[in-house]
Design a protein around this motif. Structure first.
Motif, PDB file in Angstrom:
ATOM      1  N   VAL A 220       0.886  -1.071   0.076  1.00  0.00           N
ATOM      2  CA  VAL A 220      -0.138   0.247   0.063  1.00  0.00           C
ATOM      3  C   VAL A 220       0.932   1.350  -0.048  1.00  0.00           C
ATOM      4  CG1 VAL A 220      -1.960  -1.173   1.357  1.00  0.00           C
ATOM      5  CG2 VAL A 220      -0.332   0.292   2.397  1.00  0.00           C
ATOM      6  N   GLU A 221       2.047   1.001  -0.139  1.00  0.00           N
ATOM      7  CA  GLU A 221       2.911   2.439   0.147  1.00  0.00           C
ATOM      8  C   GLU A 221       2.993   3.246  -1.076  1.00  0.00           C
ATOM      9  OE1 GLU A 221       7.946   3.419   0.723  1.00  0.00           O
ATOM     10  OE2 GLU A 221       7.251   1.494   0.373  1.00  0.00           O
ATOM     11  N   GLY A 222       2.689   4.427  -0.776  1.00  0.00           N
ATOM     12  CA  GLY A 222       2.336   5.449  -1.720  1.00  0.00           C
ATOM     13  C   GLY A 222       0.976   5.580  -2.363  1.00  0.00           C
ATOM     14  N   GLN A 223       0.184   4.827  -1.907  1.00  0.00           N
ATOM     15  CA  GLN A 223      -1.230   4.758  -2.497  1.00  0.00           C
ATOM     16  C   GLN A 223      -2.007   5.607  -1.739  1.00  0.00           C
ATOM     17  OE1 GLN A 223      -1.568   3.207  -5.173  1.00  0.00           O
ATOM     18  NE2 GLN A 223      -0.037   1.713  -5.413  1.00  0.00           N
ATOM     19  N   THR A 224      -3.047   5.948  -2.418  1.00  0.00           N
ATOM     20  CA  THR A 224      -4.204   6.644  -1.708  1.00  0.00           C
ATOM     21  C   THR A 224      -5.419   5.761  -1.206  1.00  0.00           C
ATOM     22  OG1 THR A 224      -3.801   9.030  -2.764  1.00  0.00           O
ATOM     23  CG2 THR A 224      -6.186   8.529  -1.875  1.00  0.00           C
ATOM     24  N   LEU A 225      -5.619   5.625  -0.239  1.00  0.00           N
ATOM     25  CA  LEU A 225      -6.677   4.876   0.384  1.00  0.00           C
ATOM     26  C   LEU A 225      -8.279   5.258   0.306  1.00  0.00           C
ATOM     27  CD1 LEU A 225      -4.765   3.076   3.282  1.00  0.00           C
ATOM     28  CD2 LEU A 225      -4.466   2.598   0.987  1.00  0.00           C
ATOM     29  N   HIS A 226      -9.014   4.353  -0.026  1.00  0.00           N
ATOM     30  CA  HIS A 226     -10.727   4.435   0.324  1.00  0.00           C
ATOM     31  C   HIS A 226     -10.747   4.358   1.996  1.00  0.00           C
ATOM     32  CE1 HIS A 226     -14.736   3.637   0.837  1.00  0.00           C
ATOM     33  NE2 HIS A 226     -14.886   4.053  -0.793  1.00  0.00           N
ATOM     34  N   PRO A 227     -11.694   5.214   2.561  1.00  0.00           N
ATOM     35  CA  PRO A 227     -11.773   4.995   4.033  1.00  0.00           C
ATOM     36  C   PRO A 227     -11.819   3.578   4.365  1.00  0.00           C
ATOM     37  CG  PRO A 227     -12.860   6.936   3.203  1.00  0.00           C
ATOM     38  CD  PRO A 227     -12.467   6.136   2.006  1.00  0.00           C
ATOM     39  N   ILE A 228     -12.707   2.808   3.463  1.00  0.00           N
ATOM     40  CA  ILE A 228     -12.818   1.686   4.190  1.00  0.00           C
ATOM     41  C   ILE A 228     -11.235   0.621   4.157  1.00  0.00           C
ATOM     42  CG2 ILE A 228     -13.431   0.064   2.047  1.00  0.00           C
ATOM     43  CD1 ILE A 228     -15.703  -1.091   3.382  1.00  0.00           C
ATOM     44  N   GLN A 229     -10.621   0.991   3.116  1.00  0.00           N
ATOM     45  CA  GLN A 229      -9.392   0.625   3.133  1.00  0.00           C
ATOM     46  C   GLN A 229      -8.495   0.649   4.534  1.00  0.00           C
ATOM     47  OE1 GLN A 229      -8.207   1.838  -0.796  1.00  0.00           O
ATOM     48  NE2 GLN A 229      -8.160  -0.065  -1.369  1.00  0.00           N
ATOM     49  N   PHE A 230      -8.529   2.122   4.778  1.00  0.00           N
ATOM     50  CA  PHE A 230      -7.934   2.556   5.804  1.00  0.00           C
ATOM     51  C   PHE A 230      -8.285   1.858   7.327  1.00  0.00           C
ATOM     52  CE2 PHE A 230      -7.685   5.119   9.810  1.00  0.00           C
ATOM     53  CZ  PHE A 230      -6.171   5.213   9.932  1.00  0.00           C
ATOM     54  N   GLU A 231      -9.750   1.458   7.340  1.00  0.00           N
ATOM     55  CA  GLU A 231     -10.195   1.006   8.494  1.00  0.00           C
ATOM     56  C   GLU A 231      -9.874  -0.621   8.605  1.00  0.00           C
ATOM     57  OE1 GLU A 231     -11.752   2.487  11.033  1.00  0.00           O
ATOM     58  OE2 GLU A 231     -11.947   4.547  10.011  1.00  0.00           O
ATOM     59  N   GLU A 232      -9.706  -1.087   7.460  1.00  0.00           N
ATOM     60  CA  GLU A 232      -9.411  -2.528   7.145  1.00  0.00           C
ATOM     61  C   GLU A 232      -7.792  -2.485   7.909  1.00  0.00           C
ATOM     62  OE1 GLU A 232      -8.079  -5.906   3.831  1.00  0.00           O
ATOM     63  OE2 GLU A 232      -9.798  -4.289   3.530  1.00  0.00           O
ATOM     64  N   ILE A 233      -6.749  -1.526   7.505  1.00  0.00           N
ATOM     65  CA  ILE A 233      -5.576  -1.574   7.987  1.00  0.00           C
ATOM     66  C   ILE A 233      -5.786  -1.431   9.531  1.00  0.00           C
ATOM     67  CG2 ILE A 233      -3.367  -0.478   8.165  1.00  0.00           C
ATOM     68  CD1 ILE A 233      -3.682   0.054   5.003  1.00  0.00           C
ATOM     69  N   SER A 234      -6.403  -0.541   9.985  1.00  0.00           N
ATOM     70  CA  SER A 234      -6.590  -0.294  11.403  1.00  0.00           C
ATOM     71  C   SER A 234      -7.042  -1.452  12.177  1.00  0.00           C
ATOM     72  CB  SER A 234      -7.786   0.943  11.629  1.00  0.00           C
ATOM     73  OG  SER A 234      -7.204   2.185  11.168  1.00  0.00           O
ATOM     74  N   ALA A 235      -8.036  -2.203  11.613  1.00  0.00           N
ATOM     75  CA  ALA A 235      -8.417  -3.457  12.159  1.00  0.00           C
ATOM     76  C   ALA A 235      -7.395  -4.520  12.232  1.00  0.00           C
ATOM     77  CB  ALA A 235      -9.730  -4.078  11.347  1.00  0.00           C
ATOM     78  N   ARG A 236      -6.509  -4.514  11.302  1.00  0.00           N
ATOM     79  CA  ARG A 236      -5.296  -5.570  11.123  1.00  0.00           C
ATOM     80  C   ARG A 236      -4.387  -5.220  12.482  1.00  0.00           C
ATOM     81  NH1 ARG A 236      -3.853  -8.072   5.604  1.00  0.00           N
ATOM     82  NH2 ARG A 236      -5.491  -7.832   4.693  1.00  0.00           N
ATOM     83  N   VAL A 237      -3.967  -3.518  12.590  1.00  0.00           N
ATOM     84  CA  VAL A 237      -3.099  -3.352  13.480  1.00  0.00           C
ATOM     85  C   VAL A 237      -3.650  -3.294  15.160  1.00  0.00           C
ATOM     86  CG1 VAL A 237      -1.989  -1.129  14.334  1.00  0.00           C
ATOM     87  CG2 VAL A 237      -2.007  -1.707  11.807  1.00  0.00           C
ATOM     88  N   PHE A 238      -5.110  -3.082  15.179  1.00  0.00           N
ATOM     89  CA  PHE A 238      -5.631  -3.099  16.427  1.00  0.00           C
ATOM     90  C   PHE A 238      -5.623  -4.487  16.833  1.00  0.00           C
ATOM     91  CE2 PHE A 238      -6.559   1.238  16.041  1.00  0.00           C
ATOM     92  CZ  PHE A 238      -7.248   1.599  17.184  1.00  0.00           C
ATOM     93  N   TYR A 239      -6.008  -5.655  15.906  1.00  0.00           N
ATOM     94  CA  TYR A 239      -5.735  -7.054  16.273  1.00  0.00           C
ATOM     95  C   TYR A 239      -4.525  -7.399  16.814  1.00  0.00           C
ATOM     96  CZ  TYR A 239      -6.652 -12.101  16.022  1.00  0.00           C
ATOM     97  OH  TYR A 239      -6.591 -13.445  16.453  1.00  0.00           O
TER      98      TYR A 239
END
Length: 329
Positions: A220-239
């Motif tokens: 994902v480096e250098g990419q612009t994310l859709h909000p649902i993609q950011f929330e997916e990364i957040s879920a991965r990190v929180f888990y």
């Protein structure tokens, strides 16, 4: 000589009569600062919005305050706040230029403010029942170390050959007025999604979570994310922060007017992995919570138990461009 390190968890001093950062006696209980800074509350109209506490009680954002010496606020916190507010107002490119330690200090002060408020509330509740306030030693250990490191705001603290946190910053195609905030104080994890960026911080893992997710981060480096993609990364990190099974230990050494903090090796004397086993069903439950705005249910997310639903990756395992995600924010 460096000023003494203040350790509120040694005496469990969470009074409004003492500065949260230094322990200095305040002139008045009115000597307090907002936990969520005024510029942020004004920008996103947060003042009167409800903020849910751990005991299920509700406060408003403007109710959340932290005892702080006027001198400390003027000398250290206000300049930090101004630098952060300026960068956050400009957006991703300006935030990217900030020293990550300042982002850690700013977000850590905010998260610690919530911790402080939760502890105050817990102490009052237990005392009203005639009981002593109880909290696990591992949680005290984490909170105490966070507070130690926040003193880098007002003290000359040097992190010797390590970074105490994992910080993730992404450009995100957010709606203009959108304010997304989430924290998990037991794992000391924080996420903020505003303007055109999203920020995630694991406050006390010595960079372990960033290493754990390096494969997806590379994609994902250098990419612009859709909000649902950011929330997916957040879920991965929180888990993964929940799966992280070490309590980092540090050596603190004052030298003249500096304080050196050295991290002990995370692996210690055991060969056990730093993270417990990833279970897709549990991850799916976390993801369901993070995707609440889009209405995806656990059964959909883990329809294929070996391959949970993802908006980050396409069928070939490559990054899925945000523009190809067609439903509305």
């Amino acid at each position: 000589m460096a000023a003494p390190i203040y350790s509120p968890f040694d005496t469990f001093n969470f009074s409004n009569r003492n500065c949260f950062l230094t322990g200095a006696t305040l002139n008045s209980e009115e000597e307090r600062i907002n936990i969520f800074p005024q510029w942020l509350m004004t920008r996103y109209k947060l003042e009167d919005k409800p903020f849910k506490m751990l005991d299920e009680s509700m406060a408003t954002y403007k109710d959340l305050k932290l005892p702080c010496s006027a001198a400390i606020n003027e000398a250290y916190l206000e300049p930090l706040e101004k630098e952060i507010a300026d960068a956050f107002g400009k957006g991703y490119e300006a935030v990217k230029q900030l020293d990550t330690l300042k982002l850690f200090q700013w977000a850590g002060r905010l998260l610690y403010g919530i911790i402080f408020t939760e502890i105050q509330s817990g102490i009052k509740l237990q005392r009203s029942h005639g009981e002593d306030f109880n909290i696990s030693q591992s949680i005290i250990h984490k909170f105490s170390n966070l507070h130690l490191m926040l003193q880098s705001i007002n003290q000359n603290i040097i992190f010797e050959d390590f970074t105490p946190y994992s910080l993730f910053l992404f450009k995100v195609d957010n709606a203009e007025e959108e304010f997304g905030y989430r924290d998990e104080i037991n794992t000391l994890t924080f996420a903020l999604r505003i303007n055109d960026f999203g920020l995630i911080i694991c406050f006390q893992d010595n960079g372990a979570n960033k290493s754990y997710h390096r494969e997806i981060l590379t994609k994902v480096e250098g990419q612009t994310l859709h909000p649902i993609q950011f929330e997916e990364i957040s879920a991965r990190v929180f888990y993964s922060a929940y799966l992280f099974n070490r309590l980092p230990e540090y050596t603190v050494m004052p030298v003249n007017d500096e304080i050196y903090i050295e991290a002990m090796p995370l692996r210690g004397m055991t060969g056990k992995p730093l993270f417990d086993f990833w279970q897709n069903k549990t991850y799916g439950q976390v993801l369901e919570s993070f995707w609440k705005n889009w209405g995806f249910l656990l059964l959909e997310i883990i329809k294929d138990p070996e391959n949970p639903m993802t908006f980050l990756l396409d069928e070939h395992g490559g990054f899925k461009p945000a523009a190809s995600i067609e439903f509305s924010r």
